[in-house]
Design a protein around this motif. Structure first.
Motif, PDB file in Angstrom:
ATOM      1  N   ARG A   9      46.272  51.803  37.849  1.00 31.88           N
ATOM      2  CA  ARG A   9      46.080  50.547  37.112  1.00 31.88           C
ATOM      3  C   ARG A   9      46.842  49.403  37.775  1.00 31.88           C
ATOM      4  O   ARG A   9      46.349  48.289  37.876  1.00 31.88           O
ATOM      5  N   GLN A  11      47.720  49.178  40.896  1.00 31.19           N
ATOM      6  CA  GLN A  11      47.068  48.841  42.164  1.00 31.19           C
ATOM      7  C   GLN A  11      45.868  47.929  41.928  1.00 31.19           C
ATOM      8  O   GLN A  11      45.667  46.959  42.643  1.00 31.19           O
ATOM      9  N   ARG A  12      45.084  48.233  40.867  1.00 31.46           N
ATOM     10  CA  ARG A  12      43.920  47.402  40.531  1.00 31.46           C
ATOM     11  C   ARG A  12      44.362  45.990  40.147  1.00 31.46           C
ATOM     12  O   ARG A  12      43.740  45.006  40.543  1.00 31.46           O
ATOM     13  N   ALA A  13      45.452  45.890  39.359  1.00 32.36           N
ATOM     14  CA  ALA A  13      45.953  44.573  38.923  1.00 32.36           C
ATOM     15  C   ALA A  13      46.448  43.767  40.121  1.00 32.36           C
ATOM     16  O   ALA A  13      46.206  42.565  40.218  1.00 32.36           O
ATOM     17  N   GLU A  15      45.405  44.056  43.183  1.00 33.31           N
ATOM     18  CA  GLU A  15      44.243  43.621  43.980  1.00 33.31           C
ATOM     19  C   GLU A  15      43.524  42.447  43.321  1.00 33.31           C
ATOM     20  O   GLU A  15      43.127  41.497  43.977  1.00 33.31           O
ATOM     21  N   ARG A  16      43.381  42.518  41.995  1.00 29.00           N
ATOM     22  CA  ARG A  16      42.672  41.450  41.266  1.00 29.00           C
ATOM     23  C   ARG A  16      43.441  40.139  41.306  1.00 29.00           C
ATOM     24  O   ARG A  16      42.851  39.070  41.222  1.00 29.00           O
ATOM     25  N   HIS A  17      44.766  40.223  41.354  1.00 28.43           N
ATOM     26  CA  HIS A  17      45.601  39.008  41.336  1.00 28.43           C
ATOM     27  C   HIS A  17      46.324  38.821  42.663  1.00 28.43           C
ATOM     28  O   HIS A  17      47.414  38.270  42.706  1.00 28.43           O
ATOM     29  N   SER A  50      52.096  39.526  41.721  1.00 31.76           N
ATOM     30  CA  SER A  50      50.704  39.770  41.322  1.00 31.76           C
ATOM     31  C   SER A  50      50.649  40.452  39.964  1.00 31.76           C
ATOM     32  O   SER A  50      49.831  40.092  39.102  1.00 31.76           O
ATOM     33  N   ALA A  54      49.129  39.090  36.407  1.00 25.85           N
ATOM     34  CA  ALA A  54      48.155  39.889  35.651  1.00 25.85           C
ATOM     35  C   ALA A  54      48.577  40.072  34.202  1.00 25.85           C
ATOM     36  O   ALA A  54      47.730  40.261  33.324  1.00 25.85           O
ATOM     37  N   ASP A  68      46.921  27.574  40.811  1.00 23.49           N
ATOM     38  CA  ASP A  68      47.469  28.791  41.426  1.00 23.49           C
ATOM     39  C   ASP A  68      48.836  28.502  42.036  1.00 23.49           C
ATOM     40  O   ASP A  68      49.735  29.336  42.001  1.00 23.49           O
TER      41      ASP A  68
END
Ligand SMILES: [Zn+2]
Length: 257
Positions: A9, A11-13, A15-17, A50, A54, A68
């Motif tokens: 989870r 790692q996904r966060a 990557e998304r941010h 990141s 998230a 940003d």
């Protein structure tokens, strides 16, 4: 299994941010005390930033646009104190309220004779137990290059307010973060002695690296000492060695070159 799920989870966060290279470099340029950290520290800081983006929600007030650039400037500085402790230290709140400039707050206090006085206070930031956290962008944007301080004290509103969040994690703003009983006793004896010495120097009109605002209360002394520890670590170690050692032990970081 749970651990594997959590890291997936995370790692996904991340990557998304993901923070774009150009924006990350701009942030390091703006805050030289970040740039001077080791390559490994910066990789971890970028990852935590990141995850921070998230998990937190930014709100701009009165039309202030949280770009940003603004969000990453806050995230990168906020994550520095918890580089080793972990982001869970900031779990008590989600919202970060951003103003373009300082906020005027109406305050009252009662004097010894019971008379109530009203006055205005300009706030660059404010941390409340349970959040949200408030920050003024014009204060956040101020370049924090220790070389530019000269005789002035360190000023860093993001690290200041997040130091309060860390202090208040046990429900009390008292300059003592959550610690086991032995460490707590030691902490109190060190910080009380250091605060007393600091107040004497302020009263004597001495210039200090740590913001004289720390004379207001021991919890403010903790917050301004944390600012100096991260923004101008070598100078802080020279001026306040006992306080430097206390903070280095707690944060698990020894940032002075
Ligand atoms: Zn404060």
């Amino acid at each position: 299994m749970l651990k594997a799920l959590r890291s997936w989870r995370e790692q996904r966060a991340v990557e998304r941010h993901a923070i774009p290279d150009a924006l990350w470099q701009l942030t390091l340029l703006r805050y030289p005390f970040l740039a001077q950290r080791s390559v490994d520290d910066l990789v971890e800081l970028r990852r935590l930033s990141s995850l921070f983006l998230a998990s937190k929600e930014f709100h701009g007030v009165d039309g202030f646009e949280v770009t940003d650039e603004v969000a990453v400037a806050v995230a990168a500085q906020a994550c520095l104190p918890v580089l080793r402790l972990g982001l869970s230290w900031y779990d008590s709140f989600v919202g970060i309220v951003m103003h373009a400039g300082e906020v005027v707050a109406q305050r009252t206090y009662q004097d010894e004779d019971g008379v109530v006085h009203e006055y205005d206070e300009e706030l660059a930031g404010e941390a409340m137990e349970g959040g949200p956290l408030m920050l003024a962008w014009n204060a956040v944007a101020v370049s924090d290059d220790p070389a530019e301080f000269g005789a002035d004290a360190v000023f860093n509103v993001v690290i200041h307010e997040f130091a309060h969040v860390i202090d208040m994690r046990d429900g009390l703003a008292d300059g003592v973060p959550p610690l086991d009983p032995d460490a707590r006793e030691r902490w109190i004896s060190v910080i009380d002695a250091e605060w007393e010495g600091f107040c004497k120097r302020i009263d004597a009109g001495e210039a200090t690296l740590i913001d004289p605002y720390g004379g207001e209360a021991v919890e403010e002394f903790f917050a301004v000492a944390v600012e100096a520890f991260f923004v101008a670590p070598a100078a802080m170690r020279a001026e306040e060695p006992a306080m430097y050692a206390l903070l280095a032990g707690f944060f698990g970081q020894d940032p002075a070159p």
